[in-house]
Write an enzyme that holds these catalytic residues in place. Structure first.
Site, mmCIF file in Angstrom:
data_model
loop_
_atom_site.group_PDB
_atom_site.id
_atom_site.type_symbol
_atom_site.label_atom_id
_atom_site.label_comp_id
_atom_site.label_asym_id
_atom_site.label_seq_id
_atom_site.Cartn_x
_atom_site.Cartn_y
_atom_site.Cartn_z
ATOM 1 N N CYS A 21 0.836 -1.197 0.000
ATOM 2 C CA CYS A 21 0.000 0.000 0.000
ATOM 3 C C CYS A 21 0.873 1.251 0.000
ATOM 4 O O CYS A 21 1.750 1.401 0.862
ATOM 5 C CB CYS A 21 -0.934 0.018 1.202
ATOM 6 S SG CYS A 21 -2.007 1.475 1.234
ATOM 7 N N LYS A 61 2.039 -9.262 -0.265
ATOM 8 C CA LYS A 61 2.098 -8.462 -1.492
ATOM 9 C C LYS A 61 3.035 -7.290 -1.257
ATOM 10 O O LYS A 61 3.021 -6.672 -0.191
ATOM 11 C CB LYS A 61 0.709 -7.947 -1.879
ATOM 12 C CG LYS A 61 0.714 -7.118 -3.163
ATOM 13 C CD LYS A 61 -0.639 -6.486 -3.447
ATOM 14 C CE LYS A 61 -0.558 -5.621 -4.714
ATOM 15 N NZ LYS A 61 -1.797 -4.890 -4.987
ATOM 16 N N ASN A 73 1.195 -8.431 -10.746
ATOM 17 C CA ASN A 73 0.183 -7.394 -10.560
ATOM 18 C C ASN A 73 0.656 -6.079 -11.176
ATOM 19 O O ASN A 73 1.827 -5.730 -11.072
ATOM 20 C CB ASN A 73 -0.088 -7.210 -9.061
ATOM 21 C CG ASN A 73 -1.057 -6.080 -8.767
ATOM 22 O OD1 ASN A 73 -0.694 -5.148 -8.057
ATOM 23 N ND2 ASN A 73 -2.262 -6.149 -9.264
ATOM 24 N N GLY A 74 -0.279 -5.381 -11.825
ATOM 25 C CA GLY A 74 0.025 -4.071 -12.370
ATOM 26 C C GLY A 74 -0.297 -3.951 -13.839
ATOM 27 O O GLY A 74 0.238 -4.698 -14.660
ATOM 28 N N ASP A 75 -1.196 -3.034 -14.174
ATOM 29 C CA ASP A 75 -1.568 -2.733 -15.559
ATOM 30 C C ASP A 75 -2.270 -3.893 -16.265
ATOM 31 O O ASP A 75 -2.033 -4.149 -17.445
ATOM 32 C CB ASP A 75 -0.346 -2.294 -16.380
ATOM 33 C CG ASP A 75 0.146 -0.909 -15.982
ATOM 34 O OD1 ASP A 75 -0.593 -0.212 -15.255
ATOM 35 O OD2 ASP A 75 1.257 -0.531 -16.390
ATOM 36 N N GLY A 131 -6.168 -5.751 -10.073
ATOM 37 C CA GLY A 131 -6.532 -4.763 -9.073
ATOM 38 C C GLY A 131 -7.535 -3.773 -9.609
ATOM 39 O O GLY A 131 -8.717 -4.067 -9.775
ATOM 40 N N ARG A 132 -7.055 -2.568 -9.957
ATOM 41 C CA ARG A 132 -7.961 -1.503 -10.390
ATOM 42 C C ARG A 132 -8.684 -1.839 -11.697
ATOM 43 O O ARG A 132 -9.717 -1.242 -11.996
ATOM 44 C CB ARG A 132 -7.170 -0.198 -10.542
ATOM 45 C CG ARG A 132 -6.697 0.383 -9.199
ATOM 46 C CD ARG A 132 -5.798 1.591 -9.405
ATOM 47 N NE ARG A 132 -4.592 1.218 -10.141
ATOM 48 C CZ ARG A 132 -3.968 2.004 -11.007
ATOM 49 N NH1 ARG A 132 -4.457 3.206 -11.283
ATOM 50 N NH2 ARG A 132 -2.869 1.601 -11.619
#
Length: 227
Positions: free
Chosen positions: A6, A45, A106-108, A130-131
């Site tokens: 985070c 994570k 994780n990411g994009d 995620g997003r």
């Protein structure tokens, strides 16, 4: 699962979240203590590093593996990037090559094909979305199809997407109360309308909702005017 990734100020200013990447030994002691205390597998994570001058995700992963972690998830951005810029998938591949525990990339991951690409690039054991799922929970079944080499199912109709959003808010109201659920819905409902033409008027109404009845009225209008 321990979130050591985070990036938000209120978290890292307490020494939590991604701030733990500045002290790998302490992070390792935390994992070791949790592993000893609970009967279930412990995962963690984390990010590429604190900033571009300290991209220590490989070292960090090795410390956590030594401490007994069962799997790790790696976000390809530094804490300094927060959610800006582009995720570096190369660092995830380096982590995968450095440890023997499962690694999640994780990411994009914004569309189903990205899940295929990130796994091919990194060699990771799984992809963590995620997003990319904000307002689009269907991305999971779409990504599963893409990974299986099957045709990617299209998004449901706007009406069905709205019904799903409303059900989400109703469940949240049952769990947390109507006031909190509707305040959260102001943000979440706008995610469901991302990319919908001529939705600006209803997004303005959404951020003024106070009750579930407001949610129902907005939904009726969206279905009538935008479907």
């Amino acid at each position: 699962d321990i979130n050591m990734g985070c990036p938000m100020g209120k978290i890292v200013n307490n020494g939590d979240g991604a701030a733990l990447m500045r002290d790998p030994e302490r992070a390792g002691r935390i994992v070791e203590a949790v592993v000893r205390a609970v009967p279930v597998p412990v995962t963690a994570k984390f990010r590429r590093g604190w900033d571009m001058g300290s991209c220590n995700c490989v070292e960090f992963a090795r410390v956590l593996e030594q401490a007994g972690v069962s799997a790790v998830a790696v976000h390809g951005r530094t804490r300094a990037q927060v959610y800006g810029g582009q995720a570096d998938w190369n660092c995830i591949r380096q982590v995968k090559e450095a440890v023997s525990v499962p690694v999640f990339a994780n990411g994009d991951i914004w569309k189903p094909e990205d899940a295929v690409r990130i796994l091919r690039h990194t060699g990771a054991d799984g992809a963590m979305i995620g997003r990319g799922c904000f307002g689009n929970p269907w991305i999971f079944r779409q990504a599963a199809a893409a990974l299986a080499g099957e045709p990617v199912p299209p998004l449901p109709s706007l009406a069905e997407r709205c019904d799903t959003a409303v059900r989400q808010f109703e469940l949240a109201a049952e769990a947390r109360g109507e006031r909190v659920a509707v305040l959260e819905a102001r943000r979440h409902y706008c995610w469901y309308l991302k990319g919908v033409s001529h939705s600006g008027y209803y997004k303005e109404r959404i951020v003024q909702m106070n009750t579930l009845e407001d949610v129902y009225q907005v939904t009726r209008g969206i279905k009538r005017d935008l479907e």
